[in-house]
Design an enzyme around this catalytic site. Structure first.
Site, short mmCIF file in Angstrom:
data_model
loop_
_atom_site.label_atom_id
_atom_site.label_comp_id
_atom_site.label_asym_id
_atom_site.label_seq_id
_atom_site.Cartn_x
_atom_site.Cartn_y
_atom_site.Cartn_z
CG ASP A 144 -0.24 0.19 2.50
OD1 ASP A 144 0.99 0.39 2.50
OD2 ASP A 144 -0.91 0.17 3.55
CG ASP A 194 -6.15 -5.32 2.11
OD1 ASP A 194 -6.76 -4.59 1.32
OD2 ASP A 194 -5.76 -4.92 3.22
CB CYS A 239 -11.85 -26.21 8.67
SG CYS A 239 -10.30 -25.41 8.23
CB CYS A 285 -6.76 -25.65 8.21
SG CYS A 285 -7.05 -25.44 9.98
CB CYS A 310 -9.63 -28.13 11.64
SG CYS A 310 -10.20 -26.45 11.95
CG HIS A 319 -9.36 -22.20 11.75
ND1 HIS A 319 -9.92 -23.26 11.07
CD2 HIS A 319 -10.36 -21.28 11.92
CE1 HIS A 319 -11.20 -23.00 10.85
NE2 HIS A 319 -11.50 -21.80 11.36
ZN LIG Z 1 -9.26 -25.12 10.29
#
Ligand SMILES: [Zn+2]
Length: 417
Positions: free
Chosen positions: A93, A316, A354, A356, A359, A385
């Site tokens: 930015d 963003d 999820c 990820c 998780c 996460h």
């Molecule tokens: Zn997750």
């Protein structure tokens, strides 16, 4: 002359677009969510974890990096890519928003802004030219023009003056950028690219058998670059307060500069959410359909989905990482406040839907314990996460646009904002 940015729209669903944006360091699939790396780091997340999460492009803050460690330090190490060891794309930015946030510590005139550092009170000045010099030195793939973020609320006349200043500054940014863009640290033949990056790309080539690419003569560095162009891309920022006609005029005047992409700035500054959406929707109409459109500083998971649906390509926000550090996680079942005592014995994952690593491995009870005891790992895991959740949400958005049925089929509920 090669373009620095190629934007190929591969599918649409209503106003939503699914595109591939080719940048010097990466091809970015859009709509894309860009995690914020204020100080050259996405807080708490090592770069290899960002790689693994599938982050395609991240944000750096010119204001903060200018103050510490200083542009010259970063430039000498090949720019932010070399300095922070990040091979994919980066956007910086312009510092306009941060300087604007220093109300009471800044003075603005036609030339630029004088401000006092929030760190030690030292006096600095940003002008369109000095900001371009800083952003060229930092070497992001996409750099933002220096703008004035109009405060909210702002009367029409005040918003008009501010918008016109932003347009004049954008003209000065473009002029300086065109004259100095070859100074980017990774430009062919600059000799400044960090040895780290050269070595890294060498091994990448050897490991991945990336096809050889066109290389300028006498430029060993170019051997290891992706087949894209030589320079950064300068985006303009549309201002105009909450006045649709001023937004329209600003967009039209910036489009005359023929920049490779445009952002909508000056939102999420205290206005009600419905107004944000109205301004985004009306501004998008006046931005070129064949160029990327970036909505700055937005938003919640529901908002990024809704804005992608309106035709925004890039967004963003600090929310996923900032909220994570405060124990707030986003899940497919709604927000979870992990500090809540009800999770103390909860053996389930943060989000059963999820995929990820957090998780897959940890329970809510353990994450709550980490938060309650102030362990750093708790903030890190929550951040991983939340980023995974945002990135996966965008992946689903892209898939739904490819299927051409964005509005009807997307699984996230509560799209209205
Ligand atoms: Zn997750």
């Amino acid at each position: 002359m090669p373009s620095s940015l190629q934007f190929d729209i591969v599918a649409t669903a209503g106003p939503a677009r699914r595109a591939r944006m080719h940048l010097p360091h990466a091809a970015v699939e859009t709509p894309v969510f860009m995690p914020v790396g204020t100080q050259g780091t996405v807080k708490g997340i090592p770069q290899d974890a960002l790689d693994e999460l599938g982050v395609q492009i991240l944000l750096g803050n010119t204001y903060h990096l200018y103050l510490r460690p200083g542009v010259e330090t970063v430039r000498k190490m090949g720019g932010l890519h070399g300095f922070m060891s990040w091979e994919r794309a980066i956007l910086t930015d312009s510092g306009g928003f941060q300087v604007w946030s220093l109300s009471g510590m800044r003075q603005l005139n036609e030339d630029g802004v004088q401000f006092r550092s929030h760190l030690d009170g030292s006096l600095h000045s940003f002008t369109p030219e000095s900001v371009m010099e800083a952003e060229i030195g930092l070497g992001a793939d996409i750099i933002m023009a220096f703008d004035e973020c109009t405060e909210y609320p702002a009367e029409r006349e005040r918003a008009r003056q501010s918008m016109e200043l932003t347009v004049r500054w954008a003209q000065r940014c473009k002029k300086y950028f065109e004259e100095h863009k070859h100074e980017v640290p990774w430009a062919p033949g600059s000799g400044l690219r960090a040895s780290y990056e050269i070595e890294n790309r060498k091994s990448k080539i050897e490991n991945d058998s990336v096809p050889s690419i066109q290389r300028p003569v006498n430029d060993p560095i170019a051997d290891y670059r992706l087949p894209i162009t030589d320079y950064q891309s300068l985006f303009g920022i549309v201002q105009g307060g909450m006045h649709p006609d001023l937004r329209k005029e600003c967009a039209q005047r910036l489009v005359e500069l023929d920049l490779p992409g445009y952002a909508i700035g000056g939102l999420s500054v205290g206005e009600p959410r419905h107004l944000t959406r109205e301004i985004v929707e009306s501004t998008l109409e006046h931005l070129p359909k064949d160029k990327p459109r970036y909505l700055m500083g937005v938003g919640t998971p529901e908002e990024i989905v809704a804005y992608a649906g309106l035709g925004v390509d890039m967004m963003d926000c600090v929310l996923p990482t900032r909220a994570a550090r405060h124990g707030l996680v986003f899940t497919s079942e709604g927000k979870v406040n992990i500090k809540n005592a009800r999770y103390a014995q909860d053996e389930g994952p943060l989000d059963p839907n999820c995929g990820c690593k957090v998780c897959a491995r940890y329970s809510r009870a353990y994450l709550r314990h980490l938060y309650a005891t102030g362990e750093i790992l708790g903030q890190v895991l929550n951040s991983v996460h939340n980023l995974a959740y945002y990135l996966d949400t965008m992946r689903q958005v892209r898939q739904s646009i490819e299927l051409g049925e964005f509005r009807n089929s997307f699984p996230v509920s509560g799209l209205r904002i």
